[in-house]
Design an enzyme around this catalytic site. Structure first.
Site, PDB file in Angstrom:
ATOM      1  N   ARG A   1      -3.087   3.031   8.565  1.00 18.67           N
ATOM      2  CA  ARG A   1      -3.543   1.769   7.822  1.00 18.67           C
ATOM      3  C   ARG A   1      -2.432   0.883   7.948  1.00 18.67           C
ATOM      4  NH1 ARG A   1      -8.362   2.865   4.096  1.00 18.67           N
ATOM      5  NH2 ARG A   1      -8.411   4.947   3.842  1.00 18.67           N
TER       6      ARG A   1
ATOM      7  N   GLU B   1       7.844 -47.172 -10.215  1.00 12.89           N
ATOM      8  CA  GLU B   1       7.062 -46.586  -9.049  1.00 12.89           C
ATOM      9  C   GLU B   1       7.647 -47.139  -7.664  1.00 12.89           C
ATOM     10  OE1 GLU B   1       2.779 -47.482  -9.878  1.00 12.89           O
ATOM     11  OE2 GLU B   1       3.534 -49.143 -10.993  1.00 12.89           O
TER      12      GLU B   1
ATOM     13  N   GLY C   1      -8.308  -6.821   4.685  1.00 13.79           N
ATOM     14  CA  GLY C   1      -9.006  -7.139   5.743  1.00 13.79           C
ATOM     15  C   GLY C   1      -8.315  -7.516   6.939  1.00 13.79           C
TER      16      GLY C   1
ATOM     17  N   ARG D   1      -4.446  -0.996  -6.301  1.00 14.85           N
ATOM     18  CA  ARG D   1      -3.711  -2.117  -6.279  1.00 14.85           C
ATOM     19  C   ARG D   1      -3.988  -3.030  -7.183  1.00 14.85           C
ATOM     20  NH1 ARG D   1      -6.300  -3.991  -0.608  1.00 14.85           N
ATOM     21  NH2 ARG D   1      -8.339  -4.514  -1.342  1.00 14.85           N
TER      22      ARG D   1
ATOM     23  N   LYS E   1       0.893  -1.364  -0.033  1.00 13.54           N
ATOM     24  CA  LYS E   1       0.049  -0.006  -0.070  1.00 13.54           C
ATOM     25  C   LYS E   1       0.959   1.197  -0.074  1.00 13.54           C
ATOM     26  CE  LYS E   1      -3.963  -0.391   2.279  1.00 13.54           C
ATOM     27  NZ  LYS E   1      -4.587  -0.520   3.361  1.00 13.54           N
TER      28      LYS E   1
ATOM     29  N   TYR F   1       6.726 -35.945 -21.176  1.00 16.31           N
ATOM     30  CA  TYR F   1       5.635 -35.689 -20.932  1.00 16.31           C
ATOM     31  C   TYR F   1       5.098 -35.782 -19.617  1.00 16.31           C
ATOM     32  CZ  TYR F   1       4.139 -40.492 -21.102  1.00 16.31           C
ATOM     33  OH  TYR F   1       4.263 -41.985 -20.740  1.00 16.31           O
TER      34      TYR F   1
ATOM     35  N   HIS G   1     -16.493  -8.190   2.091  1.00 17.23           N
ATOM     36  CA  HIS G   1     -15.237  -9.003   2.461  1.00 17.23           C
ATOM     37  C   HIS G   1     -15.498 -10.542   1.831  1.00 17.23           C
ATOM     38  CE1 HIS G   1     -13.571 -12.102   5.411  1.00 17.23           C
ATOM     39  NE2 HIS G   1     -12.510 -11.195   5.408  1.00 17.23           N
TER      40      HIS G   1
ATOM     41  N   ARG H   1      -1.988 -50.026 -19.313  1.00 21.18           N
ATOM     42  CA  ARG H   1      -1.263 -50.747 -18.540  1.00 21.18           C
ATOM     43  C   ARG H   1      -2.099 -52.167 -18.010  1.00 21.18           C
ATOM     44  NH1 ARG H   1      -1.180 -48.095 -12.369  1.00 21.18           N
ATOM     45  NH2 ARG H   1      -3.372 -48.727 -12.339  1.00 21.18           N
TER      46      ARG H   1
ATOM     47  N   MET I   1      -5.590  -7.155   8.608  1.00 21.36           N
ATOM     48  CA  MET I   1      -4.930  -6.332   9.670  1.00 21.36           C
ATOM     49  C   MET I   1      -5.753  -5.149   9.952  1.00 21.36           C
ATOM     50  SD  MET I   1      -1.072  -6.716   8.802  1.00 21.36           S
ATOM     51  CE  MET I   1      -1.168  -6.397   7.224  1.00 21.36           C
TER      52      MET I   1
ATOM     53  N   ARG J   1      -5.785 -47.292 -17.171  1.00 26.74           N
ATOM     54  CA  ARG J   1      -5.835 -48.459 -15.930  1.00 26.74           C
ATOM     55  C   ARG J   1      -7.061 -49.264 -16.358  1.00 26.74           C
ATOM     56  NH1 ARG J   1      -5.357 -43.608 -12.507  1.00 26.74           N
ATOM     57  NH2 ARG J   1      -3.610 -43.822 -11.102  1.00 26.74           N
TER      58      ARG J   1
ATOM     59  N   CYS K   1       2.773 -40.508 -14.625  1.00 24.93           N
ATOM     60  CA  CYS K   1       1.244 -40.463 -14.869  1.00 24.93           C
ATOM     61  C   CYS K   1       0.651 -40.476 -13.261  1.00 24.93           C
ATOM     62  CB  CYS K   1       1.139 -41.816 -15.555  1.00 24.93           C
ATOM     63  SG  CYS K   1       1.577 -43.231 -14.715  1.00 24.93           S
TER      64      CYS K   1
ATOM     65  N   SER L   1       7.239 -44.712 -17.366  1.00 24.41           N
ATOM     66  CA  SER L   1       6.405 -43.683 -17.213  1.00 24.41           C
ATOM     67  C   SER L   1       6.496 -43.825 -15.238  1.00 24.41           C
ATOM     68  CB  SER L   1       4.970 -44.158 -17.441  1.00 24.41           C
ATOM     69  OG  SER L   1       3.947 -43.104 -16.894  1.00 24.41           O
TER      70      SER L   1
ATOM     71  N   GLY M   1       5.428 -43.736 -11.936  1.00 24.27           N
ATOM     72  CA  GLY M   1       4.145 -43.671 -11.124  1.00 24.27           C
ATOM     73  C   GLY M   1       4.367 -43.154  -9.771  1.00 24.27           C
ATOM     74  N   THR M   2       4.108 -41.711  -9.682  1.00 28.43           N
ATOM     75  CA  THR M   2       4.733 -41.176  -8.642  1.00 28.43           C
ATOM     76  C   THR M   2       3.541 -41.202  -7.242  1.00 28.43           C
ATOM     77  OG1 THR M   2       3.641 -39.118  -9.509  1.00 28.43           O
ATOM     78  CG2 THR M   2       6.261 -39.378  -9.400  1.00 28.43           C
ATOM     79  N   ASN M   3       2.459 -41.843  -7.405  1.00 29.56           N
ATOM     80  CA  ASN M   3       1.543 -41.806  -6.224  1.00 29.56           C
ATOM     81  C   ASN M   3       2.386 -43.363  -5.450  1.00 29.56           C
ATOM     82  OD1 ASN M   3      -0.294 -40.605  -7.401  1.00 29.56           O
ATOM     83  ND2 ASN M   3      -1.371 -42.093  -8.333  1.00 29.56           N
ATOM     84  N   ASP M   4       2.683 -44.490  -6.238  1.00 27.49           N
ATOM     85  CA  ASP M   4       3.363 -45.470  -5.494  1.00 27.49           C
ATOM     86  C   ASP M   4       4.636 -45.364  -5.097  1.00 27.49           C
ATOM     87  OD1 ASP M   4       1.825 -48.017  -4.879  1.00 27.49           O
ATOM     88  OD2 ASP M   4       1.411 -47.823  -7.312  1.00 27.49           O
TER      89      ASP M   4
HETATM   90  C1  PEP Z   1       0.879 -44.275  -9.684  1.00 21.94           C
HETATM   91  O1  PEP Z   1       1.405 -45.455  -8.798  1.00 21.94           O
HETATM   92  O2  PEP Z   1       1.484 -43.104  -9.420  1.00 21.94           O
HETATM   93  C2  PEP Z   1      -0.040 -44.825 -10.549  1.00 21.94           C
HETATM   94  C3  PEP Z   1      -0.158 -43.791 -11.606  1.00 21.94           C
HETATM   95  O3  PEP Z   1      -0.678 -45.932 -10.361  1.00 21.94           O
HETATM   96  P1  PEP Z   1      -1.848 -46.167  -9.404  1.00 21.94           P
HETATM   97  O4  PEP Z   1      -2.273 -44.900  -8.829  1.00 21.94           O
HETATM   98  O5  PEP Z   1      -2.856 -46.734 -10.333  1.00 21.94           O
HETATM   99  O6  PEP Z   1      -1.188 -47.337  -8.439  1.00 21.94           O
HETATM  100 MG    MG Z   2       1.124 -47.448  -9.309  1.00 20.34          MG
END
Ligand code: PEP
Ligand code: MG
Length: 880
Positions: free
Chosen positions: A94, A751, A103, A338, A24, A858, A454, A616, A105, A560, A838, A770, A772-775
């Site tokens: 202010r 994974e 809003g 602003r 401000k 990708y 607000h 898969r 502070m 899947r 993925c 690929s 599999g970043t979840n596992d």
């Molecule tokens: C993973 O593990 O990232 C994945 C894409 O496979 P899933 O979630 O089906 O285990």
């Molecule tokens: Mg998996």
């Protein structure tokens, strides 16, 4: 040595000094420097605030004297006197942090009013009503902000005097009533604080500055910083500015306006104002203001001047501005400007139009659209063909639609949302104290307040649906219900709010998916030209595949196959296959599944004709396809007690035996993924055959199917070699049967940490990886994906043990390091290796940036996140 400079006059600063002066303060300085009509004043630096904290909450040395000096300068500049009886100088105090915290502070207006100066002001303006109204407002604000008194005690006094006078509106109160109110306020202060209200303006000023410093660490400011990831150590600036008055009569007014419509981005002035009022009346939502277009009639010259200023500000700042202004006796003053918060749709339209108007380059425009914000555009809306029972209509304050159970207070909202209940927060109006409830709610409905109240501003910032000023809704907080159009809605009843139209309806309305605007489509095309990362989608059905393609996916990164096994007509066959005692029996069941699978793949491959589709092979443990053990036990016992069908009981008991045999203590680490292909090769062989037969059929029709076969959960290269050989074996069978050449990529998911560490060996058998970043997140942290998020991860995030939920935002240091290792070892072995991701992270902007940085080919994400990923990939390319 010269004393440290803690104060800058507006005429001494500029926009670049944001860190020192706060947003401000830097804004006021910049505005002053470009010649706008800004009431004069000065800014106490954020450094002074930080020193106040490191100095055990004492003003740093020299600050008090410097404030006094600057007040003297201000007196000279305005010709007014601080504490002067004849022509008193009044100031506003202010807060103003480096990042906007609307809003959160504290602010004090009309500072400098005392028993004496109020008389002077009354005389000078020939308007005692105004003077006493300002005085009582000041005592009330100072009482709340500085002396920490309860707001409602002041309100009670005000109400009692309205009653005595027989009126309902503040505006209708006479000077005498207001004078009485002020006297009672002063008594209340003495009673509650045990000392008289300060009558020395300088003392008032020092106390107010200290209160603003302290408000940096009030609860709501801390919560806001946490949500918006604003560091705690920045501190706030304090802006002291000579007051101008919008409530001196009908040639006065005050308002807030955006240079463009922040809801849809249209190039039109957007805002509201009130004649004969102070700024807080507009912001607090106490009086419902008029649209700014009315000013064209009320004050045509000022309207034109204002338009010119808006134009100048947009060109100067290269962005949409959110402006506060006041008109004092037909003179326009700009109090604040602003960058204007806007909905995602507006951000897109404005960025696009600014390119057309030559204000921004394409790269700049792309960076103006936050990928996170795009979630908003991808929001659902109420199906226009659905019948909804409209309860009320208010202002469409923040777009999107949401349904949920009605709750009337923020604590309840937070509590119920924590238990997984979707709630709509319904309030007469919201204040910064409601912020945690707004975070928890699906949407917000207020009966009062305008488009810049607000509730409206905060909801737009959060991308949540909001309806404000819905005066048809009569709320009784005590009875926990509201009525509208003759209907009563109680706490816990479900309503739907549509923040795009302002309509409130009873029950849960059916929703439909969003569509992309032409402007957004164009910006995404610019983004596509700039990005290096490909964007694919995770899709298991032809419908999802089509949707993904429509949203710009360049193929499927993960199809899947397990979901295909759960359909009602298939599950019994799947169970038969699992129950099979011999390989022959199993083959027979699989033979009946094959046509289903082939049909699935034909559908998906043709929806993605000409684009790659990574399919898969089966991943989950087989017991997931059998009934739950506890349910089976209950069903069997019930049947036995009823002397039910013995054949059925035997059948269920067999299922139970098999389910027990397959049960595992840690199924996520059990017989799943590629291990299934090794233990039950017939299952994978059936799937591979279905993929290839579908492909051949499509080829014969003249289509261009591009399947890629993916083996999940590989940890050792032998696991992949065995499965790959099986694929090649089936390929050979199909080629012999059909005479058609079937050379398609065979790859694997990465994974498991071991897979990353030996990726060079695995790459010998893989055409692509690929991640599999979840596992991979599950196995790297040792956090069970099915339990951690519900049970303890939120605590980890709340307590800042972790910056983010690692299942949502890729953990660069740990999981990311494994990904990087996997990429570099894999490509060392096989330079042409295609590498993607993925896991859920493929649609998260921060994680997409990481994928760009480690050089993936990708990302693949759910269809609705494809536009987010396209934009995030372009941001990453532009920023790096
Ligand atoms: C993973 O593990 O990232 C994945 C894409 O496979 P899933 O979630 O089906 O285990
Ligand atoms: Mg998996």
């Amino acid at each position: 040595m010269d004393a440290k400079k803690y104060i800058y006059k507006f005429s001494e600063g500029n926009a670049k000094m944001k860190e020192l002066l706060g947003g401000k303060g830097a804004g006021l300085a910049e505005m002053t420097s470009i010649g706008l009509p800004v009431p004069p004043g000065f800014t106490i630096t954020t450094e002074a605030c930080n020193e106040y904290y490191s100095n055990k909450k004492q003003f740093p040395e020299g600050l008090a004297d410097s404030i006094a000096d600057h007040i003297r300068d201000l007196e000279k500049e305005t010709g007014k006197v601080f504490g002067g009886k004849d022509n008193p100088l009044l100031v506003s105090v202010r807060s103003g942090a480096v990042f906007s915290m609307p809003g959160m502070m504290d602010t004090v207006l009309n500072l400098g009013l005392t028993k004496e100066t109020v008389e002077g002001l009354a005389h000078l303006t020939d308007n005692p009503r105004f003077a006493y109204d300002s005085y009582r407002r000041f005592i009330q604000m100072f009482g709340g902000v500085v002396l920490r008194m309860e707001h409602h005690e002041f309100e009670d006094i005000l109400e009692s005097w309205k009653k005595k006078q027989g009126v309902t509106l503040d505006m209708e109160m006479t000077a005498d009533s207001l004078k009485n109110v002020a006297d009672e306020y002063l008594k209340l202060v003495q009673e509650r604080v045990g000392r008289p209200f300060p009558q020395d303006p300088k003392e008032q000023l020092f106390m107010a500055v200290e209160a603003v410093f302290s408000s940096w660490n009030n609860q709501r400011a801390i919560t806001y910083r946490k949500i918006n990831k604003i560091p705690d150590h920045l501190g706030t600036g304090v802006n002291i500015q000579s007051m101008v008055f919008g409530n001196m009569g009908n040639d006065c007014g005050t308002g807030v306006a955006f240079t463009r419509n922040p809801s849809n981005g249209n190039n039109e002035l957007y805002g509201e104002y009130l004649l004969n009022a102070q700024g807080e009346d507009v912001v607090a939502g106490i009086r419902t203001p008029h649209p700014i277009a009315d000013m064209k009639e009320d004050m045509p010259e000022i309207y034109t001047e204002f338009q010119k200023i808006c134009h100048k500000l947009e060109e100067h700042y290269k962005d949409v501005q959110d402006i506060e202004f006041t008109i004092e006796r037909s003179k326009l003053f700009i109090l604040q400007t602003r960058s204007g918060k806007r909905t995602a749709n507006a951000a897109v339209k404005i960025a696009h139009d600014f390119v057309a108007e030559g204000i921004l380059s394409k790269e700049e425009a792309i960076l103006r659209v936050e990928p996170d914000q795009i979630n908003q555009i991808m929001h659902r809306r109420i199906d226009p063909d659905a019948h909804v029972e409209v309860l009320a209509k208010g202002l469409p304050a923040s777009p999107g639609a949401a349904s949920g159970k009605v709750v009337f207070d923020a604590d309840q909202a937070e509590k119920q949302a924590a238990d997984g209940t979707k709630v709509i927060l319904v309030r007469p109006e919201t204040t910064p104290d409601d912020i945690h409830g707004m975070v928890a709610a699906q949407g917000i409905l207020t009966s009062r307040g305008g488009m810049t109240s607000h509730a409206a501003v905060v909801a737009r910032g959060m991308g949540k649906p909001c309806i404000s000023g819905c005066e048809e809704v009569k709320i009784s907080l005590a009875a926990k219900e509201f009525t509208a159009r003759g209907k009563t809605v109680r706490v816990g009843d479900i309503i739907t709010i549509d923040g795009t139209t302002g309509q409130v309806s009873l029950g849960e309305a059916p929703m439909i998916d969003p569509v992309l605007t032409p402007e957004f489509i164009e910006i995404l095309q610019w983004a596509d030209d700039l990005r290096n990362l490909g964007v694919r989608a995770n899709a298991d059905t032809p419908d999802d595949a089509r949707k993904a393609r429509e949203l710009g996916a360049a193929g499927i990164g993960l199809c899947r196959t397990e979901h295909m096994f759960f359909a009602a007509d298939r599950l019994p066959v799947v169970q038969e296959m699992i129950m099979a005692e011999t390989v022959e029996e199993r083959r027979a069941a699989l033979g009946r599944l094959l046509p289903f699978q082939q049909e699935d793949f034909e559908g998906i491959l043709s929806a993605m004709d000409g684009l790659p589709v990574t399919i898969r092979l089966l991943d989950p443990p087989l017991h997931e396809f059998l009934p739950n053990l506890e349910e089976l036990a209950v069903e069997i016992t019930t049947l036995k007690l009823q002397d039910g069908n013995p054949a059925k009981i035997r059948e269920l008991e067999a299922l139970q035996r098999k389910a027990r045999a397959l049960a595992e203590f840690n199924p996520m680490l059990g017989l799943r993924g590629c291990r299934l292909g090794i233990i039950y090769p017939e299952v994978y062989r059936m799937q591979i055959r279905a993929i290839l037969q579908a492909t051949v059929r499509l080829l014969k029709k003249g289509s261009n199917p591009m399947p890629e076969i993916m083996i999940p959960l590989v940890g050792h290269e032998e696991e992949l070699r065995i499965n790959r050989d099986m694929v090649l074996d089936v390929v050979q069978e199909i080629e012999e049967e059909t005479g058609i050449h079937c050379d398609y990529p065979i790859g694997t998911m990465i994974e498991l940490p071991r897979a990353c560490l030996v990726a060079d060996e695995i790459a010998r058998y893989a055409d692509f990886f690929s991640f599999g970043t979840n596992d991979l997140t599950q196995t790297t942290f040792g956090f069970s994906r099915d339990d951690a998020e519900g049970k303890f991860l939120h605590r980890y995030v709340d307590d800042k043990i972790l910056d983010n939920n690692p299942f949502a935002v890729l953990d660069r240091k740990g999981v990311g390091k494994l990904v990087e290792t996997g990429v570099s070892l894999g490509r060392k072995q096989r330079p042409e290796l295609k590498v993607g991701i993925c896991g859920e992270h493929g649609g998260d902007p921060n994680s997409v940036e990481f994928c760009h940085l480690v050089g993936l080919d990708y990302v693949s994400c759910s269809p609705f996140r494809v536009p987010i990923a396209r934009l995030a990939a372009a941001h990453a390319a532009i920023n790096h």
